[in-house]
Design a protein around this motif. Structure first.
Motif, short mmCIF file in Angstrom:
data_model
loop_
_atom_site.label_atom_id
_atom_site.label_comp_id
_atom_site.label_asym_id
_atom_site.label_seq_id
_atom_site.Cartn_x
_atom_site.Cartn_y
_atom_site.Cartn_z
N ALA A 1 -37.73 -5.68 -28.89
CA ALA A 1 -39.03 -5.21 -28.42
C ALA A 1 -38.86 -4.04 -27.45
O ALA A 1 -37.81 -3.85 -26.83
CB ALA A 1 -39.78 -6.34 -27.74
N LEU A 2 -39.92 -3.25 -27.31
CA LEU A 2 -39.97 -2.22 -26.28
C LEU A 2 -40.18 -2.92 -24.94
O LEU A 2 -41.20 -3.59 -24.74
CB LEU A 2 -41.14 -1.26 -26.55
CG LEU A 2 -41.34 -0.18 -25.50
CD1 LEU A 2 -40.42 1.01 -25.80
CD2 LEU A 2 -42.79 0.28 -25.44
N ARG A 3 -39.22 -2.78 -24.06
CA ARG A 3 -39.31 -3.44 -22.76
C ARG A 3 -40.09 -2.54 -21.79
O ARG A 3 -39.60 -1.48 -21.40
CB ARG A 3 -37.92 -3.75 -22.22
CG ARG A 3 -37.26 -4.93 -22.94
CD ARG A 3 -35.76 -4.81 -22.97
NE ARG A 3 -35.36 -3.76 -23.91
CZ ARG A 3 -34.10 -3.38 -24.09
NH1 ARG A 3 -33.13 -3.92 -23.40
NH2 ARG A 3 -33.81 -2.42 -24.97
N ALA B 1 -38.66 0.64 -3.80
CA ALA B 1 -37.22 0.36 -3.79
C ALA B 1 -36.94 -1.08 -4.16
O ALA B 1 -36.05 -1.38 -4.97
CB ALA B 1 -36.63 0.70 -2.42
N ASP B 2 -37.70 -2.02 -3.60
CA ASP B 2 -37.50 -3.43 -3.91
C ASP B 2 -37.90 -3.72 -5.35
O ASP B 2 -37.23 -4.50 -6.05
CB ASP B 2 -38.30 -4.30 -2.95
CG ASP B 2 -38.07 -5.78 -3.20
OD1 ASP B 2 -36.92 -6.24 -3.08
OD2 ASP B 2 -39.04 -6.48 -3.54
N GLN B 3 -38.98 -3.11 -5.80
CA GLN B 3 -39.40 -3.32 -7.19
C GLN B 3 -38.36 -2.81 -8.16
O GLN B 3 -38.08 -3.43 -9.19
CB GLN B 3 -40.75 -2.64 -7.43
CG GLN B 3 -41.89 -3.25 -6.62
CD GLN B 3 -43.21 -2.53 -6.87
OE1 GLN B 3 -43.50 -2.10 -7.98
NE2 GLN B 3 -44.01 -2.39 -5.83
N VAL B 4 -37.76 -1.68 -7.85
CA VAL B 4 -36.72 -1.12 -8.72
C VAL B 4 -35.50 -2.03 -8.75
O VAL B 4 -34.88 -2.23 -9.80
CB VAL B 4 -36.36 0.30 -8.27
CG1 VAL B 4 -35.10 0.80 -8.99
CG2 VAL B 4 -37.52 1.26 -8.54
N ARG C 1 -34.14 6.24 -14.12
CA ARG C 1 -33.59 7.14 -15.12
C ARG C 1 -32.08 6.97 -15.25
O ARG C 1 -31.51 7.14 -16.33
CB ARG C 1 -33.92 8.60 -14.77
CG ARG C 1 -35.40 8.93 -14.82
CD ARG C 1 -35.97 8.88 -16.23
NE ARG C 1 -35.35 9.88 -17.08
CZ ARG C 1 -34.75 9.63 -18.23
NH1 ARG C 1 -34.69 8.40 -18.71
NH2 ARG C 1 -34.21 10.61 -18.93
N ALA C 2 -31.42 6.60 -14.16
CA ALA C 2 -29.96 6.45 -14.17
C ALA C 2 -29.50 5.32 -15.09
O ALA C 2 -28.37 5.34 -15.58
CB ALA C 2 -29.43 6.22 -12.76
N VAL C 3 -30.38 4.34 -15.32
CA VAL C 3 -30.02 3.23 -16.21
C VAL C 3 -30.67 3.39 -17.59
O VAL C 3 -30.69 2.45 -18.38
CB VAL C 3 -30.40 1.86 -15.59
CG1 VAL C 3 -29.60 1.61 -14.33
CG2 VAL C 3 -31.90 1.76 -15.32
N LEU D 1 -33.37 -5.72 -15.91
CA LEU D 1 -34.14 -5.86 -17.14
C LEU D 1 -33.78 -4.79 -18.18
O LEU D 1 -34.14 -4.93 -19.35
CB LEU D 1 -35.64 -5.78 -16.84
CG LEU D 1 -36.18 -6.89 -15.94
CD1 LEU D 1 -37.63 -6.61 -15.56
CD2 LEU D 1 -36.06 -8.24 -16.62
N SER D 2 -33.08 -3.74 -17.73
CA SER D 2 -32.70 -2.65 -18.65
C SER D 2 -33.89 -2.22 -19.52
O SER D 2 -33.82 -2.19 -20.75
CB SER D 2 -31.53 -3.09 -19.54
OG SER D 2 -30.41 -3.42 -18.76
N ALA D 3 -34.97 -1.89 -18.86
CA ALA D 3 -36.22 -1.58 -19.58
C ALA D 3 -36.14 -0.26 -20.33
O ALA D 3 -35.37 0.65 -19.98
CB ALA D 3 -37.38 -1.54 -18.60
#
Length: 207
Positions: free
Chosen positions: A5-7, A59-62, A103-105, A68-70
Motif C-alpha cells: 500500500a501507499l503509506r 520534530a517529535d512527530q517526525v 526526505r532523507a529516508v 514507518l518508512s512512509a
C-alpha cells in the motif's frame, strides 16, 4: 502494515488531526486516503498530527514517523505559530528540519502552508488586513524552505479562506476549527496536490 500500500502520513496540528470534525472519517487524513483510493491507490494511513502543535513540535512527530518508512507525508502546520506569535523564521527553520529528515529516508512530502487566519470569525474586521499580512509572511517562508528541501507545496490558503469566509457552516461550533463540511472543502482543494505527488512517486518507481 501492508507493504504494497501507499503509506501516507499526516503530520502537523489540529487541522491534520481533524479537530472539529463530527466523525473521525470526516477528518482530513481519512478524506485524503479515500481520494487516493478513488485514484487507484491502496492506502495505509497514519495520522501523527497533534492538536495545538507549532512547527517546533514537528520534530517529535517526525521521530515517530521515521520507523514507518512512509511513501508520502502531508504536513499541515502554521496556524498555532501565528496564534502564538512564533517568529516566521523560527517556524520555517523547524519545518525545514522536518522536511529534510523525511526526505532523507525517501518519503515524499507535501507541505500545506499556514492558513489565512483573517478568515476566522472572531478576528475583528479592522485587524484582518494585518493578520492576512502576517500569514502571508509565514506562508512565503514555509514555501521557500519546503521547495528548497525537495517538498511539494500546496498553496491552498487563499482558496480555502475565500470558501470559509463565504460559508460560516464550514466552521465547527468553536468558530475556529473546520466542521466536517469544512474538512471536505479543504480536502477537495488539497487532493490534486496529494494525488499528483502519489502518482509521480508511482511513475518514478515504475521507470
Amino acid at each position: 502494515m501492508d507493504r504494497s500500500a501507499l503509506r501516507l502520513l499526516v503530520l502537523g496540528d489540529s487541522l491534520g488531526s481533524g479537530t472539529g470534525a463530527a466523525r473521525p472519517a470526516d477528518a482530513l487524513g481519512p478524506r485524503l486516503a479515500r481520494a487516493l483510493g478513488e485514484g487507484g491507490f491502496d492506502v495505509d494511513l497514519h495520522v501523527l498530527a497533534v492538536p495545538g502543535a507549532v512547527s517546533a513540535g514537528l520534530a517529535d512527530q517526525v521521530r515517530r514517523a521515521l520507523p514507518l518508512s512512509a511513501d508520502l507525508a502531508v504536513v499541515v502546520i502554521g496556524a498555532n505559530d501565528l496564534a502564538r506569535f512564533v517568529p516566521a523564521e523560527q517556524a520555517a527553520t523547524a519545518l525545514a528540519a522536518a522536511v529534510t529528515a523525511l526526505r532523507a529516508v525517501g518519503t515524499d512530502v507535501v507541505v500545506v502552508p499556514a492558513p489565512d487566519m483573517s478568515m476566522v470569525p472572531f478576528v475583528p474586521p479592522a485587524l484582518r488586513a494585518l493578520v492576512r499580512g502576517a500569514c502571508a509572511v509565514l506562508q512565503q517562508r514555509q514555501s521557500d524552505v519546503a521547495l528548497t528541501g525537495g517538498a511539494t507545496v500546496a498553496p491552498v490558503a487563499a482558496e480555502v479562506a475565500r470558501a470559509f469566509s463565504a460559508d460560516p457552516a464550514l466552521f465547527s461550533a468553536d468558530r475556529f476549527h473546520p466542521s466536517s463540511a469544512g474538512y471536505a472543502r479543504i480536502a477537495e482543494v488539497l487532493t490534486p496536490f496529494v494525488l499528483a505527488a502519489a502518482r509521480a512517486r508511482r511513475d518514478d518507481a515504475a521507470a
